[in-house]
Design a protein around this motif. Sequence first.
Motif, PDB file in Angstrom:
ATOM      1  N   ILE A   4       0.869  -1.171   0.000  1.00 41.25           N
ATOM      2  CA  ILE A   4       0.000   0.000   0.000  1.00 41.25           C
ATOM      3  C   ILE A   4       0.911   1.227   0.000  1.00 41.25           C
ATOM      4  O   ILE A   4       1.891   1.268   0.749  1.00 41.25           O
ATOM      5  N   THR A   5       0.591   2.188  -0.806  1.00 40.20           N
ATOM      6  CA  THR A   5       1.334   3.449  -0.805  1.00 40.20           C
ATOM      7  C   THR A   5       0.564   4.439   0.050  1.00 40.20           C
ATOM      8  O   THR A   5      -0.627   4.661  -0.173  1.00 40.20           O
ATOM      9  N   LEU A   6       1.236   5.014   1.025  1.00 38.70           N
ATOM     10  CA  LEU A   6       0.595   6.021   1.864  1.00 38.70           C
ATOM     11  C   LEU A   6       0.295   7.243   1.015  1.00 38.70           C
ATOM     12  O   LEU A   6       1.177   7.777   0.336  1.00 38.70           O
ATOM     13  N   GLN A   7      -0.959   7.659   1.035  1.00 40.99           N
ATOM     14  CA  GLN A   7      -1.428   8.829   0.296  1.00 40.99           C
ATOM     15  C   GLN A   7      -2.140   9.746   1.284  1.00 40.99           C
ATOM     16  O   GLN A   7      -2.548   9.309   2.358  1.00 40.99           O
ATOM     17  N   ALA A   8      -2.348  10.960   0.883  1.00 43.48           N
ATOM     18  CA  ALA A   8      -3.073  11.902   1.742  1.00 43.48           C
ATOM     19  C   ALA A   8      -4.495  11.425   2.001  1.00 43.48           C
ATOM     20  O   ALA A   8      -5.028  11.626   3.092  1.00 43.48           O
ATOM     21  N   ASP A   9      -5.098  10.736   1.031  1.00 43.75           N
ATOM     22  CA  ASP A   9      -6.498  10.325   1.172  1.00 43.75           C
ATOM     23  C   ASP A   9      -6.694   8.930   1.748  1.00 43.75           C
ATOM     24  O   ASP A   9      -7.811   8.466   1.869  1.00 43.75           O
ATOM     25  N   ASN A  10      -5.612   8.221   2.111  1.00 42.09           N
ATOM     26  CA  ASN A  10      -5.798   6.881   2.676  1.00 42.09           C
ATOM     27  C   ASN A  10      -5.162   6.724   4.061  1.00 42.09           C
ATOM     28  O   ASN A  10      -4.991   5.608   4.534  1.00 42.09           O
ATOM     29  N   ARG A  11      -4.845   7.814   4.720  1.00 47.93           N
ATOM     30  CA  ARG A  11      -4.198   7.724   6.034  1.00 47.93           C
ATOM     31  C   ARG A  11      -5.066   7.014   7.060  1.00 47.93           C
ATOM     32  O   ARG A  11      -4.564   6.233   7.866  1.00 47.93           O
ATOM     33  N   ALA A  12      -6.363   7.236   7.038  1.00 45.49           N
ATOM     34  CA  ALA A  12      -7.251   6.561   7.993  1.00 45.49           C
ATOM     35  C   ALA A  12      -7.268   5.058   7.724  1.00 45.49           C
ATOM     36  O   ALA A  12      -7.221   4.253   8.663  1.00 45.49           O
ATOM     37  N   GLU A  13      -7.301   4.678   6.464  1.00 41.73           N
ATOM     38  CA  GLU A  13      -7.263   3.258   6.093  1.00 41.73           C
ATOM     39  C   GLU A  13      -5.940   2.625   6.514  1.00 41.73           C
ATOM     40  O   GLU A  13      -5.906   1.524   7.066  1.00 41.73           O
ATOM     41  N   VAL A  14      -4.841   3.324   6.283  1.00 41.26           N
ATOM     42  CA  VAL A  14      -3.522   2.818   6.686  1.00 41.26           C
ATOM     43  C   VAL A  14      -3.448   2.712   8.206  1.00 41.26           C
ATOM     44  O   VAL A  14      -2.968   1.710   8.745  1.00 41.26           O
ATOM     45  N   ALA A  15      -3.925   3.717   8.917  1.00 41.69           N
ATOM     46  CA  ALA A  15      -3.917   3.680  10.387  1.00 41.69           C
ATOM     47  C   ALA A  15      -4.699   2.476  10.897  1.00 41.69           C
ATOM     48  O   ALA A  15      -4.255   1.786  11.822  1.00 41.69           O
ATOM     49  N   ALA A  16      -5.858   2.196  10.294  1.00 42.57           N
ATOM     50  CA  ALA A  16      -6.660   1.035  10.703  1.00 42.57           C
ATOM     51  C   ALA A  16      -5.911  -0.264  10.439  1.00 42.57           C
ATOM     52  O   ALA A  16      -5.939  -1.183  11.258  1.00 42.57           O
ATOM     53  N   ALA A  17      -5.229  -0.341   9.307  1.00 36.73           N
ATOM     54  CA  ALA A  17      -4.467  -1.554   8.986  1.00 36.73           C
ATOM     55  C   ALA A  17      -3.279  -1.728   9.932  1.00 36.73           C
ATOM     56  O   ALA A  17      -2.985  -2.841  10.372  1.00 36.73           O
ATOM     57  N   LEU A  18      -2.613  -0.635  10.265  1.00 32.04           N
ATOM     58  CA  LEU A  18      -1.470  -0.716  11.181  1.00 32.04           C
ATOM     59  C   LEU A  18      -1.900  -1.152  12.578  1.00 32.04           C
ATOM     60  O   LEU A  18      -1.114  -1.746  13.318  1.00 32.04           O
ATOM     61  N   ALA A  19      -3.127  -0.868  12.945  1.00 32.34           N
ATOM     62  CA  ALA A  19      -3.638  -1.247  14.263  1.00 32.34           C
ATOM     63  C   ALA A  19      -3.904  -2.747  14.371  1.00 32.34           C
ATOM     64  O   ALA A  19      -4.052  -3.268  15.475  1.00 32.34           O
ATOM     65  N   GLN A  20      -3.941  -3.440  13.241  1.00 28.29           N
ATOM     66  CA  GLN A  20      -4.159  -4.890  13.238  1.00 28.29           C
ATOM     67  C   GLN A  20      -2.888  -5.598  13.708  1.00 28.29           C
ATOM     68  O   GLN A  20      -1.860  -4.977  13.928  1.00 28.29           O
ATOM     69  N   GLN A  21      -2.963  -6.894  13.804  1.00 25.51           N
ATOM     70  CA  GLN A  21      -1.854  -7.681  14.336  1.00 25.51           C
ATOM     71  C   GLN A  21      -0.942  -8.238  13.244  1.00 25.51           C
ATOM     72  O   GLN A  21      -0.486  -9.369  13.321  1.00 25.51           O
ATOM     73  N   HIS A  22      -0.655  -7.468  12.231  1.00 24.90           N
ATOM     74  CA  HIS A  22       0.243  -7.878  11.160  1.00 24.90           C
ATOM     75  C   HIS A  22       1.666  -7.442  11.485  1.00 24.90           C
ATOM     76  O   HIS A  22       1.863  -6.433  12.153  1.00 24.90           O
ATOM     77  N   LEU A  23       2.630  -8.181  10.947  1.00 21.80           N
ATOM     78  CA  LEU A  23       3.988  -7.666  10.917  1.00 21.80           C
ATOM     79  C   LEU A  23       3.979  -6.565   9.868  1.00 21.80           C
ATOM     80  O   LEU A  23       3.483  -6.754   8.757  1.00 21.80           O
ATOM     81  N   ILE A  24       4.489  -5.406  10.213  1.00 18.49           N
ATOM     82  CA  ILE A  24       4.493  -4.249   9.324  1.00 18.49           C
ATOM     83  C   ILE A  24       5.883  -4.123   8.709  1.00 18.49           C
ATOM     84  O   ILE A  24       6.891  -4.123   9.421  1.00 18.49           O
TER      85      ILE A  24
END
Length: 139
Positions: A4-24
């Motif tokens: 996923i490429t961090l964009q100005a319009d997807n920060r909330a989506e990225v934040a939600a994904a980072l909150a999951q239990q994945h290795l980042i």
Amino acid sequence: MHSITLQADNRAEVAAALAQQHLIVACLCAAWCGTCASYRNAFEELARRHPEKYFLWVDIEDHADLVGDLDVENFPTLLIQQHETVAFFGTMVPDPNVAHRLIETIAGTDEAELQRLAASTAERRQWQQECNLRRLVGA
């Protein structure tokens, strides 16, 4: 999965994904960097090899408000985080096999050992304070 490429319009989506239990696994690069441009395909291949992990591409100039204080010395720089523990932050040889081995090693290390390693040096303790993507993105 792809990165996923961090964009100005997807920060909330990225934040939600980072909150999951994945290795980042985040690659910190810049659009003007030729090495980054050539590494992008390798990073995508790593994401395909590790579909259960979350791969994030961050242009450090487009998102200076997010990563402005991180000490990115050269490109590509990888940041690998498990839960709240930053396991790796540093320049990576642009060889996908080296990154693959690093990701596999970190993924195979239990949480207690990752936390012990995170506290083992001043540099690693600093990573915990300054490089936590969950906190930087607001996850």
